[in-house]
Scaffold this active site. Structure first.
Site, mmCIF file in Angstrom:
data_model
loop_
_atom_site.group_PDB
_atom_site.id
_atom_site.type_symbol
_atom_site.label_atom_id
_atom_site.label_comp_id
_atom_site.label_asym_id
_atom_site.label_seq_id
_atom_site.Cartn_x
_atom_site.Cartn_y
_atom_site.Cartn_z
ATOM 1 N N GLY A 1 1.507 2.481 -15.548
ATOM 2 C CA GLY A 1 0.894 1.481 -14.697
ATOM 3 C C GLY A 1 1.293 1.658 -13.249
ATOM 4 C CG HIS B 1 7.323 -0.698 -11.613
ATOM 5 N ND1 HIS B 1 8.358 -0.134 -12.316
ATOM 6 C CD2 HIS B 1 7.894 -1.361 -10.575
ATOM 7 C CE1 HIS B 1 9.508 -0.452 -11.737
ATOM 8 N NE2 HIS B 1 9.259 -1.191 -10.675
ATOM 9 C CB CYS B 2 4.502 4.146 -14.227
ATOM 10 S SG CYS B 2 4.776 2.975 -15.562
ATOM 11 C CB ILE B 3 1.855 5.784 -10.125
ATOM 12 C CG1 ILE B 3 1.142 4.535 -9.591
ATOM 13 C CG2 ILE B 3 1.381 6.117 -11.538
ATOM 14 C CD1 ILE B 3 -0.353 4.736 -9.393
#
Length: 358
Positions: free
Chosen positions: A343, A345-347
């Site tokens: 999502g 936050h992950c990128i």
């Protein structure tokens, strides 16, 4: 040097991202690739409204990135395997000399904090057979050098999505990530906690038993905490809750809530827990979804949040706006990003401002 990882809500110098480069992230067709690039660009542009954004991009992809990105988004050329900067990149920290005394510029003297970058060992989320990480394993050092940060090497196999901190000594993590035999075989909780105290200043760990169902399957991270819980302010937790008994995460999130209600902050106080309902969509045709409104990123004066064209979007955004009071919430459709395995936050990865720039 004593290092501390600030809360994500503390002031930022900039936000880091990495451009989708190949493999499953870009997909199998030109349309798949366009969808991924457009989604990453949408997050960059939403964040750029609040703070500088720097995108790591392979030299051979620079022209493609420039076609999608606002020219105000900075570009840093480097070799990449993938685009999950939260996991392959460094976790930024602030450092002060230990044992400072008045007059030496240390903490007792109010001297400026130094920017550090914890360079975890990255091994493709526990040596997953579908992952490649030779180039991504070096990105931590590249980003640290560009940011002017002191590199803080660590022997711990860890990813930024596997930890959440409150900036006051508390860290949230999951047993299935840091204790994963594919990451840190034979490691004990005490050993992990000691390394987290040395590198990010965590003096109290809250261990969750696992992560979400889809994230625990073959193409997942084996249980990242940033799909499950976020800390919008000291002492407060936003927690992903699956209310539908049809979804296996109904039981999973019930277990997680039980652990969190029994836990405390580093200061010994109980959490104020705010439940954030999972989207109404349960299945995407390939399996149980792990769509989560928790996987957002705080930016200076704002929040970049996930939506899913879902009946629960509006309610979730209201909860986030209330929890991050005073911040403007920018929503980005995150379905394409989640279909690739993560999502918003992950990128993304925040670089904290040092006191002189805050």
């Amino acid at each position: 040097m004593s290092w501390r990882m600030p809360a994500e809500t503390d002031p930022h110098e900039r936000l880091w991202m990495a451009w989708p480069s190949g493999g499953y992230t870009l997909g199998e067709t030109a349309e798949d690739a366009h969808e991924a690039r457009a989604a990453w660009a949408a997050v960059a542009h939403a964040a750029r409204r609040y703070e500088p954004v720097t995108m790591v991009v392979r030299p051979e992809d620079r022209a493609i990135a420039e076609a999608y990105l606002d020219p105000r988004v900075g570009l840093l050329e480097a070799a990449l395997d993938d685009a999950w900067i939260r996991d392959m990149g460094p976790s930024f920290v602030l450092g002060t000399p230990t044992g400072g005394t008045p007059g030496d510029g240390g903490p007792a003297d109010g001297g400026p904090a130094r920017l550090g970058a914890v360079d975890w060992v990255f091994n493709g989320w526990g040596q997953q057979d579908w992952a490649s990480w030779e180039d991504d394993a070096r990105i931590g050092g590249t980003v640290a050098q560009t940011a002017g940060a002191e590199l803080v090497p660590s022997s711990l196999v860890n990813e930024g999505g596997g930890i959440q901190v409150d900036g006051r000594g508390t860290v949230l993590l999951t047993e299935t990530v840091q204790l994963d035999p594919g990451r840190n075989p034979g490691a004990t909780k005490a050993q992990v906690e000691a390394e987290l105290e040395r590198t990010i200043g965590a003096r109290h760990a809250v261990w969750l038993p696992r992560g979400l169902t889809r994230d625990s399957e073959r193409f997942g991270t084996r249980g990242h905490v940033d799909l499950v819980a976020a800390i919008p302010s000291p002492g407060t937790l936003l927690v992903h809750v699956q209310h539908s008994p049809e979804h296996p995460d109904h039981e999973v999130t019930g277990q997680i809530l039980e652990v969190l209600h029994a836990s405390r902050t580093a200061d010994g106080t109980p959490w104020t827990i705010i439940e954030v309902p999972a989207p109404a969509q349960l299945h995407d045709g390939e399996g149980w979804v792990d769509y989560s409104y928790i996987n957002h990123v705080a930016v200076n004066g704002g929040l970049v949040a996930c939506t899913f064209n879902d009946p629960h979007d509006e309610k979730a955004l209201r909860i986030l706006a209330d929890a991050y009071r005073g911040r403007h919430v920018s929503a980005v459709d995150a379905r394409i990003i989640f279909s690739r395995g993560g999502g918003i936050h992950c990128i993304t990865q925040q670089q904290p401002a040092t006191p002189a720039h805050a």
